[in-house]
Design a protein around this motif. Structure first.
Motif, mmCIF file in Angstrom:
data_model
loop_
_atom_site.group_PDB
_atom_site.id
_atom_site.type_symbol
_atom_site.label_atom_id
_atom_site.label_comp_id
_atom_site.label_asym_id
_atom_site.label_seq_id
_atom_site.Cartn_x
_atom_site.Cartn_y
_atom_site.Cartn_z
ATOM 1 N N UNK A 65 0.847 -1.185 0.000
ATOM 2 C CA UNK A 65 0.000 0.000 0.000
ATOM 3 C C UNK A 65 0.882 1.235 0.000
ATOM 4 N N UNK A 66 0.339 2.328 -0.513
ATOM 5 C CA UNK A 66 1.000 3.626 -0.513
ATOM 6 C C UNK A 66 0.129 4.574 0.296
ATOM 7 N N UNK A 67 0.702 5.238 1.294
ATOM 8 C CA UNK A 67 -0.114 6.109 2.140
ATOM 9 C C UNK A 67 0.615 7.414 2.438
ATOM 10 N N UNK A 68 -0.148 8.382 2.886
ATOM 11 C CA UNK A 68 0.412 9.654 3.322
ATOM 12 C C UNK A 68 0.807 9.539 4.793
ATOM 13 N N UNK A 69 2.087 9.606 5.057
ATOM 14 C CA UNK A 69 2.567 9.427 6.428
ATOM 15 C C UNK A 69 2.076 10.535 7.349
ATOM 16 N N UNK A 70 1.904 11.754 6.833
ATOM 17 C CA UNK A 70 1.552 12.867 7.716
ATOM 18 C C UNK A 70 0.277 12.619 8.509
ATOM 19 N N UNK A 71 -0.580 11.734 8.009
ATOM 20 C CA UNK A 71 -1.799 11.412 8.754
ATOM 21 C C UNK A 71 -1.706 10.041 9.442
ATOM 22 N N UNK A 72 -0.557 9.373 9.282
ATOM 23 C CA UNK A 72 -0.397 8.031 9.853
ATOM 24 C C UNK A 72 0.962 7.880 10.534
ATOM 25 N N UNK A 73 1.465 8.953 11.144
ATOM 26 C CA UNK A 73 2.798 8.884 11.749
ATOM 27 C C UNK A 73 2.815 8.001 12.986
ATOM 28 N N UNK A 74 1.749 8.036 13.752
ATOM 29 C CA UNK A 74 1.706 7.277 15.000
ATOM 30 C C UNK A 74 1.302 5.834 14.727
ATOM 31 N N UNK A 75 2.267 4.957 14.811
ATOM 32 C CA UNK A 75 1.999 3.526 14.616
ATOM 33 C C UNK A 75 2.460 2.781 15.863
ATOM 34 N N UNK A 76 1.664 1.792 16.271
ATOM 35 C CA UNK A 76 1.960 1.096 17.517
ATOM 36 C C UNK A 76 1.312 -0.283 17.504
ATOM 37 N N UNK A 77 2.085 -1.337 17.845
ATOM 38 C CA UNK A 77 1.502 -2.681 17.905
ATOM 39 C C UNK A 77 0.427 -2.775 18.984
ATOM 40 N N UNK A 78 -0.596 -3.561 18.705
ATOM 41 C CA UNK A 78 -1.669 -3.782 19.664
ATOM 42 C C UNK A 78 -1.545 -5.137 20.349
ATOM 43 N N UNK A 79 -0.581 -5.929 19.901
ATOM 44 C CA UNK A 79 -0.336 -7.241 20.513
ATOM 45 C C UNK A 79 1.151 -7.365 20.837
#
Length: 232
Positions: free
Chosen positions: A98-112
């Protein structure tokens, strides 16, 4: 009669190659594994498909569990089935990208707990990844490079408003080569799919540049033909 048929055991996994563009760099979404095999290694977000779920459903679940991202449009691009690709046994993986705009998806965090963390990493400095994930990444990256010439992927990666410098940086990052600034800008502006805005960059320490946005209709129409940016 069908009740007497033998049951087949299968191990199928999903691996996700998620590209983003930020601060002039093309980046890839990685996790740090917290489980064997390859504990503490960097890897693509991936895990096994459950016996009671479909491939598409599994892809969304796995990406969400390992990164927190949800409702992302992903496309299958290859299946990897080398016999010894997983040390625990035969595992066939279906790769998505997938190709995405990071500026709206900077916060990434595992849920498990399967992963210690999720993070964006520059493509240009990518280390060796767990399993055959380096090969999966390369295959996905080549897919993106091919798409650059016939699909308007810059729209998916750049912010809604961008500078010509950001546009050139994106193309250079994907093509892995320097492009002549004057020729690149002349060619991009000649297509007619860039709309110059009555705005400039804000909060920058250097001379603010003009901002542009894509005319989506014209942009998509141009890419109906093969667009050879490398001739710039």
């Amino acid at each position: 009669m069908e009740e007497n048929l033998p049951k087949f055991e299968s191990a199928i996994s999903i691996d996700c190659v998620i590209f983003g563009f930020d601060a002039g760099e093309l980046k890839i979404l990685l996790i740090e594994r917290s489980a064997d095999p390859f504990k503490d290694w960097y890897a693509l977000p991936g895990n096994l498909v459950k016996q009671d779920e479909g491939i598409e459903e599994a892809a969304g679940r796995i990406l969400h569990e390992l990164t927190g991202l949800n409702d992302l449009h992903m496309e299958q691009f290859h299946t990897f089935g080398e016999v010894n690709r997983h040390p625990s046994g035969r595992v066939i993986t279906v790769a998505y990208y997938a190709l995405i705009r990071i500026n709206s998806q900077k916060e990434v965090k595992p849920l498990i707990e399967f992963a210690k963390k999720a993070f964006w990493h520059p493509v240009s400095e990518l280390p060796k990844l767990a399993f055959d994930h380096s090969d999966i990444f390369k295959t996905g990256f080549n897919k993106v490079r091919r798409r650059l010439h016939y699909q308007p992927i810059a729209y998916e990666l750049l912010p809604e408003k961008f500078t010509l410098t950001q546009l050139q940086q994106l193309y250079e990052a994907i093509l892995n080569k320097k492009l002549d600034k004057r020729n690149f800008r002349k060619k991009m502006l000649s297509y007619g799919f860039l709309k110059e805005l009555d705005e400039k960059q804000k909060n920058v320490s250097f001379r603010a540049a003009k901002l542009y946005k894509f005319d989506r209709r014209k942009y998509a129409k141009i890419f109906q033909n093969d667009l050879n940016i490398e001739e710039s």
